[in-house]
Scaffold this active site. Structure first.
Site, PDB file in Angstrom:
ATOM      1  N   ARG A  17     -23.007 -51.477 -82.473  1.00 33.98           N
ATOM      2  CA  ARG A  17     -22.052 -51.395 -81.370  1.00 33.98           C
ATOM      3  C   ARG A  17     -22.748 -51.032 -80.064  1.00 33.98           C
ATOM      4  NH1 ARG A  17     -22.387 -46.803 -79.908  1.00 33.98           N
ATOM      5  NH2 ARG A  17     -21.164 -47.383 -78.108  1.00 33.98           N
ATOM      6  N   GLY A  18     -21.985 -51.139 -78.957  1.00 37.14           N
ATOM      7  CA  GLY A  18     -22.584 -50.976 -77.627  1.00 37.14           C
ATOM      8  C   GLY A  18     -23.030 -52.369 -77.187  1.00 37.14           C
ATOM      9  N   ALA A  19     -22.621 -52.732 -75.963  1.00 33.90           N
ATOM     10  CA  ALA A  19     -22.810 -54.125 -75.531  1.00 33.90           C
ATOM     11  C   ALA A  19     -24.269 -54.605 -75.584  1.00 33.90           C
ATOM     12  CB  ALA A  19     -22.247 -54.282 -74.125  1.00 33.90           C
ATOM     13  N   ARG A  60     -16.908 -60.190 -81.396  1.00 32.52           N
ATOM     14  CA  ARG A  60     -16.236 -59.240 -80.491  1.00 32.52           C
ATOM     15  C   ARG A  60     -16.060 -59.929 -79.145  1.00 32.52           C
ATOM     16  NH1 ARG A  60     -17.816 -53.065 -80.381  1.00 32.52           N
ATOM     17  NH2 ARG A  60     -15.597 -52.877 -79.882  1.00 32.52           N
ATOM     18  N   CYS A 124     -17.490 -42.537 -73.606  1.00 39.10           N
ATOM     19  CA  CYS A 124     -17.979 -43.384 -74.695  1.00 39.10           C
ATOM     20  C   CYS A 124     -19.475 -43.166 -74.915  1.00 39.10           C
ATOM     21  CB  CYS A 124     -17.655 -44.851 -74.417  1.00 39.10           C
ATOM     22  SG  CYS A 124     -17.840 -45.925 -75.848  1.00 39.10           S
ATOM     23  N   ASP A 193     -19.152 -53.085 -70.520  1.00 43.28           N
ATOM     24  CA  ASP A 193     -19.132 -54.203 -71.467  1.00 43.28           C
ATOM     25  C   ASP A 193     -19.168 -55.510 -70.705  1.00 43.28           C
ATOM     26  OD1 ASP A 193     -18.354 -52.217 -73.669  1.00 43.28           O
ATOM     27  OD2 ASP A 193     -18.509 -54.166 -74.657  1.00 43.28           O
ATOM     28  N   ASN A 203     -14.817 -51.839 -69.658  1.00 39.96           N
ATOM     29  CA  ASN A 203     -15.560 -50.888 -70.493  1.00 39.96           C
ATOM     30  C   ASN A 203     -14.572 -50.166 -71.408  1.00 39.96           C
ATOM     31  OD1 ASN A 203     -18.177 -49.674 -71.109  1.00 39.96           O
ATOM     32  ND2 ASN A 203     -17.352 -47.801 -70.235  1.00 39.96           N
ATOM     33  N   LYS A 204     -15.092 -49.303 -72.249  1.00 43.43           N
ATOM     34  CA  LYS A 204     -14.289 -48.593 -73.259  1.00 43.43           C
ATOM     35  C   LYS A 204     -12.950 -48.113 -72.719  1.00 43.43           C
ATOM     36  CE  LYS A 204     -15.020 -48.161 -76.682  1.00 43.43           C
ATOM     37  NZ  LYS A 204     -14.466 -49.237 -77.525  1.00 43.43           N
ATOM     38  N   LYS A 229     -24.673 -58.272 -68.443  1.00 48.42           N
ATOM     39  CA  LYS A 229     -23.302 -57.831 -68.691  1.00 48.42           C
ATOM     40  C   LYS A 229     -22.333 -58.504 -67.707  1.00 48.42           C
ATOM     41  CE  LYS A 229     -24.555 -54.226 -71.474  1.00 48.42           C
ATOM     42  NZ  LYS A 229     -24.712 -52.838 -71.054  1.00 48.42           N
TER      43      LYS A 229
HETATM   44  C1  RUB Z   1     -19.066 -49.308 -76.120  1.00 53.59           C
HETATM   45  C2  RUB Z   1     -18.870 -49.202 -74.646  1.00 53.59           C
HETATM   46  C3  RUB Z   1     -20.106 -48.950 -73.832  1.00 53.59           C
HETATM   47  C4  RUB Z   1     -20.647 -50.314 -73.345  1.00 53.59           C
HETATM   48  C5  RUB Z   1     -22.027 -50.172 -72.739  1.00 53.59           C
HETATM   49  O1  RUB Z   1     -17.924 -49.761 -76.798  1.00 53.59           O
HETATM   50  O2  RUB Z   1     -17.793 -49.364 -74.116  1.00 53.59           O
HETATM   51  O3  RUB Z   1     -19.810 -48.194 -72.698  1.00 53.59           O
HETATM   52  O4  RUB Z   1     -20.737 -51.209 -74.449  1.00 53.59           O
HETATM   53  O5  RUB Z   1     -22.945 -49.724 -73.707  1.00 53.59           O
HETATM   54  P1  RUB Z   1     -17.997 -49.993 -78.392  1.00 53.59           P
HETATM   55  P2  RUB Z   1     -24.526 -50.043 -73.597  1.00 53.59           P
HETATM   56  O6  RUB Z   1     -18.411 -48.689 -79.015  1.00 53.59           O
HETATM   57  O7  RUB Z   1     -16.612 -50.413 -78.766  1.00 53.59           O
HETATM   58  O8  RUB Z   1     -19.014 -51.086 -78.655  1.00 53.59           O
HETATM   59  O9  RUB Z   1     -24.970 -49.501 -72.286  1.00 53.59           O
HETATM   60  O10 RUB Z   1     -25.113 -49.340 -74.778  1.00 53.59           O
HETATM   61  O11 RUB Z   1     -24.679 -51.532 -73.665  1.00 53.59           O
END
Ligand code: RUB
Length: 320
Positions: A17-19, A60, A124, A193, A203-204, A229
């Site tokens: 998880r995480g974009a 997703r 988040c 995201d 975002n979240k 992004k």
């Molecule tokens: C994660 C989320 C993060 C972004 C950015 O949502 O909203 O703020 O994805 O993350 P989820 P990063 O847990 O539902 O994936 O900077 O790590 O890309």
């Protein structure tokens, strides 16, 4: 296909998880899938790659980094399967390396905005946002991070664990304490995201409430977002789809079954208008949200003409 489906499953279930992580996992899955394909027929190879790309992208819907990563790999060339495999590996490895580098660079650029003694609020768990806090701390700035727990999946617990490991002080709060505690906050730093052409942030869920509370308190909001992004399709006015997840993340099925008139909504992301964002920190520099189009055009390389001519279909083996 088995391993690729496994990665797709992990992205869907949020084990990955995480974009940014999702994007890198998808690029690696496509590269490894291509490597394992045994056909010598380039047309069959291309078709299989296109199918694999679709499978990954459909896991997703909100993280634009996912289609952007897939597209970066699907721009491969080559007249034979062997040439195509070499091209795919180069593109996938290039994407992964530049994405990791982007997070580091965002940390360096963003840390300039953090002052010694600052209290930072985050929401988040974002690798890009954390990179800014990590760099500020590494520079010797004394920071304290207020981290929301981020219901329902509690990504805030991941954030405090990561910050703790770095020796950064943090305070965990429930999401509804954001406005009450905003008076103690010097700067808000969150991830992305997706960023649209008009500078809106996706975002979240809860991000827009944090930003609204910050706006009301005249507290600066910085968004950490790699260039991949940014959403090219938003140039054509397409809205970023907001993922709605299963109700069981919010309330157990048994508990819900006790009621006759209750339903649950569980949107995973929300949209923050650009008016509530002061700066977007990308790896190519910190920009005001109004400059999002420049990122899509000059750094992601998308122009309206290209988008209009089916630019977003995951067509494998393109000449460019
Ligand atoms: C994660 C989320 C993060 C972004 C950015 O949502 O909203 O703020 O994805 O993350 P989820 P990063 O847990 O539902 O994936 O900077 O790590 O890309």
């Amino acid at each position: 296909m088995e391993q690729l489906l496994e990665t797709a499953k992990k992205i869907k279930s949020m084990e990955i998880r995480g974009a940014g992580k999702i994007a890198r996992a998808a690029a690696a899955a496509l590269r490894d899938y291509a490597e394992r394909l045994t056909t010598n027929d380039i047309n069959e190879f291309n078709e299989k790659m296109e199918h694999a790309a679709e499978v990954l992208v459909n896991t997703r819907p909100t993280a634009v980094s996912l289609p952007n990563a897939v597209r970066a790999v699907m721009r491969y060339g080559g007249g034979t399967v062997d040439e195509a495999k070499i091209s795919i590996k180069k593109l996938a490895d290039g994407f992964i390396a530049s994405s990791e580098n982007a997070i580091k660079r965002i940390g360096e650029i963003g840390a300039r905005r953090v002052r010694d003694g600052d209290t930072i609020m985050t929401h988040c768990n974002s690798a890009a946002a954390n990179s800014i806090m990590a760099e500020a701390h590494a520079q010797g700035k004394d920071i304290n991070v207020i981290a929301t727990e981020s219901r329902p999946r509690l990504q805030g617990h991941i954030t405090i664990k990561q910050l703790d490991k770095l020796g950064i002080k943090s305070t965990l709060i429930v999401d509804s304490a954001v406005r009450y505690l905003m008076k103690d906050v010097d700067i808000v730093i969150m991830g992305a995201d997706a960023v649209t052409v008009n500078g809106s942030l996706i975002n979240k869920i809860g991000t827009s409430q944090v930003a609204l509370a910050a706006h009301e308190a005249r507290t600066n909001v910085i968004i950490a977002a790699e260039t991949y992004k940014f959403s090219p399709m938003s140039i054509l006015g397409e809205l970023v789809e907001i993922e709605e997840r299963d109700s069981s993340e919010v309330i157990s099925r048994e508990k819900l079954d006790e009621f006759s008139n209750v339903s649950v909504r569980n949107p995973s992301f929300d949209v923050t208008p650009r008016e509530y964002i002061d700066l977007i920190c990308t790896e190519v520099g910190a920009i005001p949200p109004e400059m999002a189009y420049i990122i899509i055009k000059d750094f992601l390389g998308w122009r309206i003409e290209e988008l209009n001519s089916n630019g977003l279909r995951f067509k494998g083996n393109q000449k460019h």
